[in-house]
Design a protein around this motif. Structure first.
Motif, PDB file in Angstrom:
ATOM      1  N   GLU A   1      27.006  -5.120  57.944  1.00 20.50           N
ATOM      2  CA  GLU A   1      25.883  -4.523  57.206  1.00 20.50           C
ATOM      3  C   GLU A   1      24.768  -5.549  57.109  1.00 20.50           C
TER       4      GLU A   1
ATOM      5  N   TYR B   1      19.924   3.200  56.093  1.00 23.17           N
ATOM      6  CA  TYR B   1      19.526   3.706  54.782  1.00 23.17           C
ATOM      7  C   TYR B   1      18.681   2.706  54.002  1.00 23.17           C
TER       8      TYR B   1
ATOM      9  N   GLU C   1      18.546  -1.012  55.215  1.00 21.10           N
ATOM     10  CA  GLU C   1      19.850  -1.525  55.648  1.00 21.10           C
ATOM     11  C   GLU C   1      20.355  -0.764  56.856  1.00 21.10           C
TER      12      GLU C   1
HETATM   13 MG   LIG Z   1      25.964  -1.412  52.768  1.00 21.97          MG
END
Ligand SMILES: [Mg+2]
Ligand SMILES: Nc1ncnc2c1ncn2[C@@H]1O[C@H](COP(=O)(O)OP(=O)(O)OP(=O)(O)O)[C@@H](O)[C@H]1O
Length: 471
Positions: A9, A56, A64
């Motif tokens: 991430e 998102y 992200e």
């Molecule tokens: Mg995340």
């Protein structure tokens, strides 16, 4: 686990500035502009893409991108680099709209971890681990490895250390392996932001909770170098395998992880003494070398290249010879760049020009980013073929359940069929549609998904909708 699923991430820093460098739009407004095409297509600022990644807008206006589940660490690097390109395209489109609107405003997305106001944001590594393994035993072995891993995979940067003797003139600026080390406050905790732990223990497996856990590693720097990103996953995977194997392990638990992580960041020799929990001291180099030697005993043929690269990285610190690292590892690329620029300009590393250079290094705009410019000049690595990164923009990894999600999202987008997916669930939004659960991250084929794909194709509009224009 011999085969392990992982995902990365990345939260990006977002700034919107005028030509003179002053702030043009607040981050909230800039994020809204950035996400306009996403919201237009997906009716949400939280969507899954054809490559099965999640894109998102998180709280705090940090865009992200979370890669799809990968079980090959070069695949993961390709998926991560694809995310940079997807966001770079979104930023370019937003900037065109702002310019057409006559606004003196340009959005920059920075793949780094600290903004100029000192706020930190994350680059989180996720690793699938067996529920039956002793999760509580993990930190004892994993923490010393993670605290010292920055000498290999740190992004580098400059901090002002506290002056030791309280001398006048302020703290001297100093190059460090990782600035993020100063933003770590706990070794292990279930919170991600408030106390920011090295390992996050929130129990959210995104899979069958009776079989799996997801290890969430918070300590990593965002890395631009493909070599650095690959090493983050490849070395940690090997250490996890060693811990899972049940064999005797290097006993290197540190007396105080948080004091140690700050000390390791500042010690470019890797030899500063780190007090051990059981008495005596060790060093960052020793911890890393012990783990490397340990995993070498069981690593297979396909992992020899990782072991060699890891050893080269440690030799860089041990010998001070930066020849290889200054073209391969983020921290060493930046160390050389900052030193050269500071010398040329006759300034010290704490100069605002160096801070701007640090930000520009992480700018993902291929035309403006310093890392991309270094790549073009052969001064930063590009290990992956261009075609592989481009393919990863629209194609999910084929060896995990991401393959199923990717097929469903692609078909649904092409046929204009409303759908909702997340890491474990696939379903259409029509009333009465049954969700399909994919609780094993290794599943790549499922009759229910074939049926869903057939339904999507039969329901599809005669003139298929265009896929998302940015991925
Ligand atoms: Mg995340
Ligand atoms: N079972 C799993 N094991 C390991 N990694 C996984 C697993 N399932 C999904 N992942 C990876 O974990 C990451 C999850 O990203 P996401 O941003 O949704 O994280 P989160 O921690 O659930 O939520 P948030 O960031 O909103 O707090 C992705 O990169 C994904 O590929």
């Amino acid at each position: 686990m011999k085969r392990r699923v992982g995902g990365l991430e990345t939260e990006y820093g977002l700034v919107c500035v005028r030509a003179d460098g002053s702030r043009a739009l607040e981050p909230e407004a800039a994020a809204r502009e950035l996400f306009r095409p996403v919201v237009a297509m997906g009716r949400s600022s939280n969507v899954f893409l054809r490559n099965a990644a999640r894109l998102y807008l998180d709280v705090g206006s940090h865009p992200e991108y979370a890669t799809a589940e990968c079980d090959d660490w070069w695949d993961l690097v390709a998926q991560d680099r694809a995310g940079d390109r997807i966001f770079a395209d979104l930023a370019a489109q937003a900037n065109e709209r702002l310019a057409a609107d006559g606004q003196d405003a340009r959005i920059h997305l920075l793949k780094n971890n600290v903004d100029s106001a000192g706020n930190a944001f994350g680059s989180h590594e996720n690793f699938l681990v067996d529920r039956r393994g002793e999760f509580t035993r993990l930190p004892r072995y994993l923490l010393p490895f993670l605290v010292t891993r920055q000498i290999v995979t740190g992004a580098g940067g400059v901090v002002r250390s506290e002056p030791e003797d309280g001398a006048a003139g302020g703290a001297p600026a100093q190059f460090v392996f990782s600035r993020r080390s100063d933003h770590m406050w706990e070794a292990v905790s279930s919170a991600t932001t408030r106390t920011r732990p090295i390992i996050n223990t929130r129990d959210e497996p995104h899979g069958d909770p009776t079989r799996f856990r997801r290890l969430h590693v918070i300590v990593g720097d965002s890395t631009m170098s493909e070599v650095s990103t690959h090493l983050r996953f490849a070395t940690t995977d090997l250490v996890l395998r060693a811990i899972e194997s049940g064999r005797a392990l290097p006993e290197l638990a540190l007396h105080d992880d948080i004091t140690a992580i700050r000390a390791v960041a500042r010690d470019l020799t890797g030899t500063a003494p780190l007090p051990l929990a059981g008495g005596g001291t060790t060093t960052a180099l020793e911890v890393q070398q012990r783990w490397l030697d340990h995993v070498t005993e069981f690593a297979d043929e396909s992992e020899q290249a990782v072991l060699e690269t890891w050893q080269r990285a440690l030799d860089t610190v041990r010998t001070g010879d930066r020849t290889w690292a200054a073209q391969n590892l983020d921290w060493a690329i930046k160390e050389r760049l900052f030193t050269q620029v500071a010398e040329r300009r006759g300034v010290d590393l704490g100069d605002p020009a160096i801070e701007r250079l640090d930000l520009a290094y992480h700018d993902i705009d291929p035309g403006q980013g310093v890392f991309a410019a270094l790549q073009r000049r052969g001064l930063a690595p590009q290990r992956l073929a261009e075609a592989r990164i481009e393919a990863a923009r629209t194609t999910a990894p084929t060896t995990t359940r991401a393959h199923l999600r990717g097929q469903v999202v692609t078909a649904a987008q092409e046929h204009g069929v409303d759908h909702v997916v997340d890491w474990t669930t696939l379903r259409l939004t029509r009333p009465g549609a049954m969700p399909i659960q994919v609780l094993d991250p290794f599943t790549t084929e499922l009759p229910a998904v074939d049926a869903l794909l057939a339904e999507i194709r039969s329901q599809g509009t005669a003139a298929p909708a265009q896929p998302m224009p940015f991925a």
